[in-house]
Design a protein around this motif. Structure first.
Motif, mmCIF file in Angstrom:
data_model
loop_
_atom_site.group_PDB
_atom_site.id
_atom_site.type_symbol
_atom_site.label_atom_id
_atom_site.label_comp_id
_atom_site.label_asym_id
_atom_site.label_seq_id
_atom_site.Cartn_x
_atom_site.Cartn_y
_atom_site.Cartn_z
ATOM 1 N N GLN A 121 0.755 -1.219 -0.083
ATOM 2 C CA GLN A 121 0.032 -0.037 -0.056
ATOM 3 C C GLN A 121 0.861 1.122 0.103
ATOM 4 O O GLN A 121 0.473 2.069 -0.836
ATOM 5 N N THR A 125 1.330 4.284 -2.966
ATOM 6 C CA THR A 125 0.982 5.552 -2.659
ATOM 7 C C THR A 125 2.109 6.407 -3.079
ATOM 8 O O THR A 125 1.867 7.499 -3.294
ATOM 9 N N MET A 144 -4.176 11.778 -2.917
ATOM 10 C CA MET A 144 -4.142 10.603 -2.624
ATOM 11 C C MET A 144 -2.929 10.525 -1.585
ATOM 12 O O MET A 144 -3.179 9.696 -0.624
ATOM 13 N N VAL A 148 -3.723 9.700 2.276
ATOM 14 C CA VAL A 148 -2.937 8.278 3.092
ATOM 15 C C VAL A 148 -2.171 8.844 4.383
ATOM 16 O O VAL A 148 -2.254 8.328 5.441
ATOM 17 N N LEU A 152 -3.172 8.570 8.369
ATOM 18 C CA LEU A 152 -2.307 7.758 9.157
ATOM 19 C C LEU A 152 -2.329 8.503 10.581
ATOM 20 O O LEU A 152 -2.134 7.976 11.285
ATOM 21 N N ALA B 172 -7.418 6.592 -0.881
ATOM 22 C CA ALA B 172 -6.608 7.211 0.146
ATOM 23 C C ALA B 172 -6.893 6.891 1.762
ATOM 24 O O ALA B 172 -6.457 6.305 2.318
ATOM 25 N N ARG B 175 -6.465 3.146 2.212
ATOM 26 C CA ARG B 175 -5.213 2.762 2.470
ATOM 27 C C ARG B 175 -4.640 2.964 3.702
ATOM 28 O O ARG B 175 -4.037 2.263 4.477
ATOM 29 N N ALA B 176 -5.315 4.292 4.252
ATOM 30 C CA ALA B 176 -4.742 4.705 5.613
ATOM 31 C C ALA B 176 -5.284 3.755 6.711
ATOM 32 O O ALA B 176 -4.612 3.297 7.689
#
Lengths: 214, 205
Positions: A121, A125, A144, A148, A152, B172, B175-176
């Protein structure tokens, strides 16, 4: 009446019994629900026997070409121990089977998760921002990467969400809301397509068996 | 003491599975262990089936609520087991027939019923109370519209926007979540292998 027509009628009547729940809980629904639970459980037991135990255990314990491989008695005995959970006096033995399942599963999941859910992943990214060419691809790729990273950050609870960190977490939750909305919409449409499929089955396969053609 | 042997098994099995990934010489051992894992974990389905039978026999015996439906579950279970064991599972045989004509339509119907419940739950729960909730609502609405013909009839760009939402903001976010969940799973797996996490052994000391 052929077996095919009987099958269509069985499927249609059971589907109608289940759909009757949309009106309210009733005996027809309960009948179909209980039948579904029993038949599904039976299906998975047979599936486990025929597709897992016979080829992976029995045919290795007693190979077709002859001979007996005693080492394969170990997983057999551990499987048996698993069932001892039902006998309170012997339930402790099931811990040995559980330990093997948990240990192996944990070992597999470390490498598999690291490869597929983390590294792959991250790899997907890290994209060149201009990949694709136009300004629109630039913006999309920035969304994108930012999504991500900020997502996180939002999931990182070891630091309080204040200042720049808090700002990034806010961007993260915003993108997560869009993602959850999209996933919800996608799930609803998947269920709707199943509904359409079942309705088509009733209209175009079941009704014609009674001479009704739409 | 009764935990020592299970904890040792967990440690050794976990370490073999990790090692076989990095040390090619241990791969045959890892492959065998993986097959043992498959065999032993498939025994869990028998445990589930035994539990199902026990629960329903108990309901019939004590005439618990809705006990009259329990024989249906037991008969359905028995029919699948008998047809599977007697005739086998190949296509066009009774077991496959029962699956294709009864289990598969019931499963599809059960899941399609969820369309109504999800829609009604969404109607009750979705409130555009703040701009983020509105964003969720709009994104769900656009994705749904983009997947039906009426979407492109309203505006031919809706399917493109829907696809873009799925490919970028949705990807996105997913994926996180995926990376975060993977980190959590790796940490939990390590805790299990090293015996820090023991709840799966029933909480015994």
């Amino acid at each position: 009446m052929s077996w095919e027509v009987i099958g269509i009628w069985l499927g249609a009547l059971l589907s109608l019994c289940l759909y009757s729940f949309l009106y309210k809980d009733n005996p027809f629904y309960k009948f179909a629900e209980h039948l579904f639970v029993g038949m599904s459980a039976g299906y998975w037991v047979i599936y486990a026997i025929m597709n897992v135990l016979v080829p992976n255990w029995w045919q290795k314990l007693v190979p077709l070409e002859g001979g007996f491989q005693p080492i394969w008695l170990v997983p057999g005995v551990l499987s048996l121990f698993m069932l001892f959970r039902l006998i309170p006096k012997l339930a402790g033995l099931s811990r040995l089977s559980l330990a093997l399942i948990v240990g192996t599963g944990a070992g597999i999941s470390i490498t598999a998760m690291l490869q597929t859910r983390a590294l792959a992943q991250v790899n997907g990214t890290i994209i060149a921002l201009g990949q694709g060419g136009g300004w629109f691809d630039w913006v999309s790729n920035i969304i994108m990467v930012t999504g991500v990273v900020c997502g996180l950050v939002y999931f990182f609870f070891s630091k309080s969400h204040t200042g720049v960190f808090g700002g990034a977490a806010n961007v993260g939750i915003t993108l997560l809301m869009v993602a959850f909305g999209a996933s919800f919409g996608y799930t609803v449409m998947a269920r709707i397509s199943l509904l359409i499929g079942q309705t088509q089955f009733l209209l175009f396969e079941w009704l014609p068996t009674m001479g009704i053609h739409l | 003491m009764r935990l020592v042997i299970p904890l040792m098994i967990t440690f050794v099995a976990g370490m073999i599975m990790i090692l076989q990934f990095f040390v090619p010489a241990t791969q045959p051992m890892g492959d065998n262990l993986q097959e043992w894992y498959m065999i032993v974990s498939s025994a869990a389905i028998f445990l589930g089936a035994a539990n199902l039978i026990t629960v329903h026999v108990h309901k019939i015996r004590f005439k618990a609520r809705n006990w009259k439906y329990s024989p249906i579950t037991l008969i359905g279970f028995a029919v699948m087991i008998i047809t599977g064991l007697v005739f086998g599972i190949e296509a066009d045989l009774p077991f496959d027939y029962l699956f294709q004509q009864m289990v598969a339509p019931m499963a599809a119907t059960m899941f399609s019923l969820l369309a109504f419940f999800v829609a009604s739950a969404a109607f009750r729960a979705f409130r555009a109370s703040n701009w983020r909730a509105s964003l969720l609502l709009v994104s769900a609405f656009v994705v749904m519209l983009g997947r039906v013909p009426i979407g492109s009839m309203i505006w031919n760009k809706i399917p493109i926007i829907s696809e873009w939402i799925m490919q970028y903001p949705n990807m996105a976010g997913q994926r996180a979540v995926m990376i975060g969940a993977a980190m959590g799973m790796i940490a939990t797996s390590l805790r299990m292998i090293f015996g820090i996490e023991r709840s799966y052994l029933g909480g015994a000391d």
